[in-house]
Design a protein around this motif. Structure first.
Motif, short mmCIF file in Angstrom:
data_model
loop_
_atom_site.label_atom_id
_atom_site.label_comp_id
_atom_site.label_asym_id
_atom_site.label_seq_id
_atom_site.Cartn_x
_atom_site.Cartn_y
_atom_site.Cartn_z
N MET A 1 -4.77 -6.11 8.39
CA MET A 1 -5.15 -4.74 9.22
C MET A 1 -4.80 -3.43 8.73
O MET A 1 -5.50 -2.33 9.17
CB MET A 1 -4.91 -5.42 10.50
CG MET A 1 -6.01 -6.00 11.36
SD MET A 1 -7.38 -5.72 11.12
CE MET A 1 -8.09 -7.37 10.63
N LEU A 2 -3.40 -3.49 8.34
CA LEU A 2 -2.87 -2.14 8.16
C LEU A 2 -3.46 -1.56 7.32
O LEU A 2 -3.65 -0.33 6.96
CB LEU A 2 -1.36 -2.52 7.96
CG LEU A 2 -0.27 -2.73 9.19
CD1 LEU A 2 0.97 -2.92 8.84
CD2 LEU A 2 -0.66 -1.53 10.20
N HIS A 3 -4.18 -2.29 6.15
CA HIS A 3 -4.50 -1.60 4.88
C HIS A 3 -5.76 -0.85 5.43
O HIS A 3 -6.15 0.16 4.96
CB HIS A 3 -5.01 -2.56 3.79
CG HIS A 3 -3.73 -3.03 3.18
ND1 HIS A 3 -2.51 -3.85 3.39
CD2 HIS A 3 -3.45 -2.97 1.59
CE1 HIS A 3 -1.75 -3.86 2.74
NE2 HIS A 3 -2.21 -3.35 1.58
N LEU A 4 -6.69 -1.40 6.40
CA LEU A 4 -7.76 -1.04 7.21
C LEU A 4 -7.48 0.22 7.72
O LEU A 4 -7.99 1.49 7.72
CB LEU A 4 -8.49 -1.97 8.02
CG LEU A 4 -9.21 -3.03 7.21
CD1 LEU A 4 -10.07 -3.94 8.16
CD2 LEU A 4 -10.46 -2.48 6.21
N ARG A 5 -6.39 0.21 8.66
CA ARG A 5 -5.87 1.26 9.17
C ARG A 5 -5.43 2.67 8.44
O ARG A 5 -6.09 3.84 8.60
CB ARG A 5 -5.12 1.25 10.30
CG ARG A 5 -5.11 0.43 11.41
CD ARG A 5 -3.77 0.08 12.10
NE ARG A 5 -3.99 -1.10 12.97
CZ ARG A 5 -4.59 -1.08 14.23
NH1 ARG A 5 -5.51 -0.04 14.42
NH2 ARG A 5 -4.59 -2.34 15.01
N TYR A 6 -5.00 2.42 7.22
CA TYR A 6 -4.65 3.40 6.23
C TYR A 6 -5.95 3.75 5.67
O TYR A 6 -5.80 4.99 5.41
CB TYR A 6 -3.66 2.66 5.22
CG TYR A 6 -2.18 2.28 5.84
CD1 TYR A 6 -1.73 2.58 6.91
CD2 TYR A 6 -1.61 1.31 5.06
CE1 TYR A 6 -0.52 2.27 7.32
CE2 TYR A 6 -0.44 0.56 5.47
CZ TYR A 6 0.13 1.39 6.60
OH TYR A 6 1.24 0.61 7.25
N PHE A 7 -6.80 3.08 5.27
CA PHE A 7 -8.18 3.33 4.75
C PHE A 7 -8.84 4.13 5.54
O PHE A 7 -9.34 5.44 5.01
CB PHE A 7 -8.95 2.22 4.24
CG PHE A 7 -10.20 2.72 3.86
CD1 PHE A 7 -10.67 3.26 2.52
CD2 PHE A 7 -11.48 2.32 4.85
CE1 PHE A 7 -11.82 3.44 2.51
CE2 PHE A 7 -12.47 2.89 4.49
CZ PHE A 7 -12.90 3.33 3.24
N VAL A 8 -8.97 3.91 6.77
CA VAL A 8 -9.61 4.79 7.68
C VAL A 8 -8.99 6.15 8.08
O VAL A 8 -9.65 7.15 8.02
CB VAL A 8 -9.85 4.05 9.12
CG1 VAL A 8 -10.26 4.95 10.22
CG2 VAL A 8 -10.87 2.90 9.20
N ALA A 9 -7.51 6.17 8.03
CA ALA A 9 -6.99 7.61 8.21
C ALA A 9 -7.13 8.31 7.10
O ALA A 9 -7.53 9.67 7.16
CB ALA A 9 -5.46 7.27 8.41
N VAL A 10 -7.30 7.94 6.09
CA VAL A 10 -7.39 8.75 4.61
C VAL A 10 -8.80 9.20 4.61
O VAL A 10 -9.06 10.35 4.26
CB VAL A 10 -7.06 7.82 3.21
CG1 VAL A 10 -7.40 8.77 2.03
CG2 VAL A 10 -5.49 7.61 3.16
N GLY A 11 -9.80 8.24 4.88
CA GLY A 11 -11.19 8.47 4.90
C GLY A 11 -11.59 9.76 5.91
O GLY A 11 -12.35 10.50 5.41
N GLU A 12 -10.99 9.73 7.03
CA GLU A 12 -11.10 10.72 8.06
C GLU A 12 -10.48 11.84 7.56
O GLU A 12 -10.95 12.90 7.98
CB GLU A 12 -10.81 10.11 9.47
CG GLU A 12 -11.56 8.87 9.86
CD GLU A 12 -11.15 8.47 11.23
OE1 GLU A 12 -12.02 7.44 11.74
OE2 GLU A 12 -10.12 8.90 11.70
N GLU A 13 -9.36 11.91 7.07
CA GLU A 13 -8.65 13.11 6.54
C GLU A 13 -9.04 13.75 5.29
O GLU A 13 -8.80 14.83 5.27
CB GLU A 13 -7.06 12.78 6.70
CG GLU A 13 -6.47 12.27 8.09
CD GLU A 13 -6.27 13.46 9.18
OE1 GLU A 13 -6.58 14.34 8.81
OE2 GLU A 13 -6.30 13.06 10.49
N GLN A 14 -9.64 12.98 4.66
CA GLN A 14 -9.93 13.35 3.42
C GLN A 14 -8.81 13.76 2.71
O GLN A 14 -8.66 14.96 2.05
CB GLN A 14 -11.02 14.30 3.37
CG GLN A 14 -12.37 13.92 3.93
CD GLN A 14 -13.10 12.74 2.89
OE1 GLN A 14 -13.47 13.17 1.95
NE2 GLN A 14 -13.15 11.60 3.24
#
Length: 129
Positions: A1-14
């Motif tokens: 789950m943490l990997h998805l949280r990290y991915f979403v953060a980078v995707g949203e922040e660019q």
């Protein structure tokens, strides 16, 4: 789950550095987790250069899926509390026959038409409280 949280953060922040600040972690481990996720999924998720981060087509496809999965996971505590709460009851919601659903006033239908409408309803909705 943490990997998805990290991915979403980078995707949203660019941005890896902005996402790392948002997640209260260093950029290097964040970058490694994103690489691990991409390796696990067998897709590159971001295109990176020294100044920009953009989602690849695979990353663009994964972002809404990840948000949905994380939303479901985040709802576990309240859904579990709701399902195990003692004295759980059911609320029946419906509209009486002859009441116009958009205006809340009686319709001008004949009594036989109202009876047909009432009989054709699927029944009351059951909503847990």
């Amino acid at each position: 789950m943490l990997h998805l949280r990290y991915f979403v953060a980078v995707g949203e922040e660019q941005s890896f550095s902005a996402a790392a600040r948002r997640l209260h972690m260093a950029t290097s481990p964040l970058s490694q987790r994103i690489r691990d996720l991409g390796w696990e999924l067998d897709h590159r998720l971001f295109d990176r250069d020294t100044h920009h981060v953009t989602l690849t087509p695979a990353g663009e496809a994964l972002l809404p899926i990840s948000r949905d999965v994380l939303g479901q996971v985040n709802s576990f505590p309240w859904r579990l509390r709701d399902a195990t709460r003692p004295g759980r009851s059911t609320l029946f919601v419906g509209i009486p026959a002859g009441v116009h659903p958009g205006r809340g006033i009686s319709s001008t239908r004949s009594p036989s038409a109202s009876a047909r409408s009432a009989n054709s309803c699927a029944g009351p909705a059951h909503l847990p409280l």
